[in-house]
Design a protein around this motif. Structure first.
Motif, PDB file in Angstrom:
ATOM      1  N   UNK A   1      12.933  17.683  -1.402  1.00 19.79           N
ATOM      2  CA  UNK A   1      12.195  16.796  -0.503  1.00 19.79           C
ATOM      3  C   UNK A   1      11.541  15.650  -1.270  1.00 19.79           C
ATOM      4  N   UNK A   2      10.996  15.950  -2.452  1.00 19.54           N
ATOM      5  CA  UNK A   2      10.350  14.900  -3.233  1.00 19.54           C
ATOM      6  C   UNK A   2      11.378  13.896  -3.776  1.00 19.54           C
ATOM      7  N   UNK A   3      12.591  14.355  -4.030  1.00 21.36           N
ATOM      8  CA  UNK A   3      13.621  13.463  -4.557  1.00 21.36           C
ATOM      9  C   UNK A   3      14.156  12.513  -3.489  1.00 21.36           C
ATOM     10  N   UNK A   4      14.364  13.027  -2.286  1.00 16.32           N
ATOM     11  CA  UNK A   4      14.950  12.191  -1.234  1.00 16.32           C
ATOM     12  C   UNK A   4      13.890  11.478  -0.403  1.00 16.32           C
ATOM     13  N   UNK A   5      12.613  11.880  -0.591  1.00 13.29           N
ATOM     14  CA  UNK A   5      11.531  11.191   0.089  1.00 13.29           C
ATOM     15  C   UNK A   5      11.274  11.621   1.518  1.00 13.29           C
ATOM     16  N   UNK A   6      11.858  12.723   1.948  1.00 12.21           N
ATOM     17  CA  UNK A   6      11.591  13.237   3.288  1.00 12.21           C
ATOM     18  C   UNK A   6      11.745  14.759   3.298  1.00 12.21           C
ATOM     19  N   UNK A   7      11.079  15.390   4.253  1.00 15.93           N
ATOM     20  CA  UNK A   7      11.089  16.846   4.328  1.00 15.93           C
ATOM     21  C   UNK A   7      12.436  17.352   4.842  1.00 15.93           C
ATOM     22  N   UNK A   8      12.993  18.340   4.171  1.00 15.48           N
ATOM     23  CA  UNK A   8      14.258  18.932   4.630  1.00 15.48           C
ATOM     24  C   UNK A   8      14.015  20.240   5.371  1.00 15.48           C
ATOM     25  N   UNK A   9      12.776  20.759   5.330  1.00 13.37           N
ATOM     26  CA  UNK A   9      12.455  22.010   6.019  1.00 13.37           C
ATOM     27  C   UNK A   9      10.956  22.063   6.269  1.00 13.37           C
ATOM     28  N   UNK A  10      10.561  22.299   7.517  1.00 12.42           N
ATOM     29  CA  UNK A  10       9.145  22.420   7.818  1.00 12.42           C
ATOM     30  C   UNK A  10       8.651  23.807   7.414  1.00 12.42           C
ATOM     31  N   UNK A  11       7.328  23.963   7.443  1.00 13.62           N
ATOM     32  CA  UNK A  11       6.744  25.262   7.074  1.00 13.62           C
ATOM     33  C   UNK A  11       7.192  26.356   8.039  1.00 13.62           C
ATOM     34  N   UNK A  12       7.225  26.055   9.314  1.00 11.92           N
ATOM     35  CA  UNK A  12       7.655  27.048  10.307  1.00 11.92           C
ATOM     36  C   UNK A  12       9.131  27.388  10.135  1.00 11.92           C
ATOM     37  N   UNK A  13       9.955  26.384   9.837  1.00 10.37           N
ATOM     38  CA  UNK A  13      11.376  26.649   9.610  1.00 10.37           C
ATOM     39  C   UNK A  13      11.582  27.523   8.382  1.00 10.37           C
ATOM     40  N   UNK A  14      10.718  27.378   7.393  1.00 10.17           N
ATOM     41  CA  UNK A  14      10.818  28.229   6.206  1.00 10.17           C
ATOM     42  C   UNK A  14      10.604  29.691   6.589  1.00 10.17           C
ATOM     43  N   UNK A  15       9.613  29.972   7.434  1.00  5.54           N
ATOM     44  CA  UNK A  15       9.366  31.355   7.872  1.00  5.54           C
ATOM     45  C   UNK A  15      10.583  31.915   8.604  1.00  5.54           C
ATOM     46  N   UNK A  16      11.199  31.103   9.454  1.00  7.39           N
ATOM     47  CA  UNK A  16      12.409  31.550  10.149  1.00  7.39           C
ATOM     48  C   UNK A  16      13.537  31.851   9.163  1.00  7.39           C
ATOM     49  N   UNK A  17      13.718  30.960   8.195  1.00  7.38           N
ATOM     50  CA  UNK A  17      14.821  31.108   7.249  1.00  7.38           C
ATOM     51  C   UNK A  17      14.667  32.350   6.377  1.00  7.38           C
ATOM     52  N   UNK A  18      13.427  32.738   6.091  1.00  9.49           N
ATOM     53  CA  UNK A  18      13.179  33.892   5.219  1.00  9.49           C
ATOM     54  C   UNK A  18      13.010  35.203   5.985  1.00  9.49           C
ATOM     55  N   UNK A  19      13.182  35.173   7.305  1.00  6.37           N
ATOM     56  CA  UNK A  19      12.918  36.368   8.108  1.00  6.37           C
ATOM     57  C   UNK A  19      13.831  37.530   7.751  1.00  6.37           C
ATOM     58  N   UNK A  20      15.070  37.248   7.333  1.00  2.00           N
ATOM     59  CA  UNK A  20      15.978  38.337   6.986  1.00  2.00           C
ATOM     60  C   UNK A  20      15.496  39.070   5.735  1.00  2.00           C
ATOM     61  N   UNK A  21      14.869  38.334   4.804  1.00  5.55           N
ATOM     62  CA  UNK A  21      14.301  38.981   3.627  1.00  5.55           C
ATOM     63  C   UNK A  21      13.090  39.828   4.000  1.00  5.55           C
ATOM     64  N   UNK A  22      12.326  39.370   4.991  1.00  5.84           N
ATOM     65  CA  UNK A  22      11.159  40.125   5.442  1.00  5.84           C
ATOM     66  C   UNK A  22      11.582  41.490   5.993  1.00  5.84           C
ATOM     67  N   UNK A  23      12.712  41.531   6.677  1.00  8.16           N
ATOM     68  CA  UNK A  23      13.209  42.801   7.221  1.00  8.16           C
ATOM     69  C   UNK A  23      13.399  43.823   6.100  1.00  8.16           C
ATOM     70  N   UNK A  24      14.045  43.413   5.020  1.00  9.34           N
ATOM     71  CA  UNK A  24      14.304  44.346   3.925  1.00  9.34           C
ATOM     72  C   UNK A  24      13.029  44.673   3.156  1.00  9.34           C
ATOM     73  N   UNK A  25      12.116  43.720   3.086  1.00 12.22           N
ATOM     74  CA  UNK A  25      10.831  44.010   2.449  1.00 12.22           C
ATOM     75  C   UNK A  25      10.081  45.078   3.235  1.00 12.22           C
TER      76      UNK A  25
END
Length: 293
Positions: free
Chosen positions: A69-93
């Motif tokens: 994001x810092x290299x291209x100058x815009x956000x590629x993932x919001x904070x909420x989208x990050x939680x969604x993307x990591x949800x599968x890891x949360x299941x195994x945790x």
């Protein structure tokens, strides 16, 4: 013939004369021990491998997102989208942490020792549940703070930093929603057996085997059934609430459309409350039965 005589040996046992801290401190000790157990702290190196592997993955993903994001100058993932993307890891945790919190105690038979003191039967499961909720929230929230620091240091002025804070807060609340729902379901399943392998398998099955149900309901000819399909799985239930409450954070492009919930956002919220309440009630009933043995 002389009468047998007994002898009393003083082997040094003394009565406890220290301060008795009471119920609040017992609850706090159970909670703190639960948080440490979820991350393998205070246990063998083997017990630390998986929790910290997951922590390392989510931190690296957050760092990569921040760097890109810092290299291209815009956000590629919001904070909420990050939680969604990591949800599968949360299941195994959850599948690893929840059995460590409750299944070990059931198997080793130490619960009668807990309940032999004036510890209300509800305090034990509630302390374990709160510990698991905290661990899951830290798992999703700490990487979001990494993303925030990266965004704040590259922001142009204090106004941009404040905007970043306003984006972070909904993300942390959304992470809390994931934590509460997943912890309630996972701990209830884990409390049903003292065998950690069975508990872990049951937790993964509950989360993953409900996903095909959502898929089947979402392709039915009825639009109402399609929009209510997300109620069949804890993961899509949480995502539905996210779409309803923070659509701008989750749907930032046509590719990130999210589940179609129509006007049923309140139904998703009520379903989540009912699910968590039912899990907590069943968890308390489970330990009421254990304490009565």
């Amino acid at each position: 013939m002389s009468e047998p005589t007994g002898v009393i040996h003083d082997i040094g046992y003394q009565r406890y004369t220290g301060l008795r801290l009471g119920r609040r401190h017992v609850f706090g000790a159970l909670y703190l021990h639960g948080v440490r157990t979820a991350f393998g702290l205070g246990r063998s190196a083997k017990a630390k491998i998986f929790p910290w592997l997951v922590v390392g993955i989510v931190i690296m993903v957050a760092a990569a997102v921040t760097a890109i994001s810092s290299q291209i100058g815009e956000s590629i993932m919001t904070y909420a989208q990050f939680a969604d993307a990591m949800s599968w890891l949360v299941i195994f945790f959850v599948a690893v942490a929840a059995p460590e919190l409750v299944s070990r105690d059931l198997r080793s038979g130490v619960l009668p020792l807990y309940f032999s003191r004036p510890l209300p039967h509800a305090d034990y499961p509630l302390a374990k549940l709160l510990a698991l909720v905290t661990a899951l929230w830290l798992l999703l929230g700490a990487p979001q703070l990494v993303m925030f620091l990266g965004g704040a240091f590259t922001a142009d002025g204090m106004r941009a930093v404040w905007d970043e804070v306003l984006d972070l807060l909904p993300g942390l609340l959304y992470a809390g929603l994931w934590a509460v729902v997943f912890a309630a379901v996972g701990l209830l399943v884990a409390s049903l057996t003292g065998k950690r392998a069975f508990a872990a398998g049951g937790i993964v099955a509950v989360f993953l085997m409900t996903t095909p149900i959502v898929g089947v309901l979402s392709i039915l000819p009825s639009q109402t059934a399609n929009q209510l399909a997300g109620l069949a799985s804890p993961s899509t239930l949480v995502q539905g609430i996210g779409v309803w409450t923070m659509r701008d954070q989750l749907i930032t492009s046509p590719e990130a459309a999210g589940p179609d919930i129509g006007a049923f956002g309140p139904a998703y919220a009520l379903a989540a409350v009912a699910l968590v309440a039912a899990c907590v009630a069943l968890l308390l009933a489970r330990y009421r039965k254990v304490a009565a043995r």
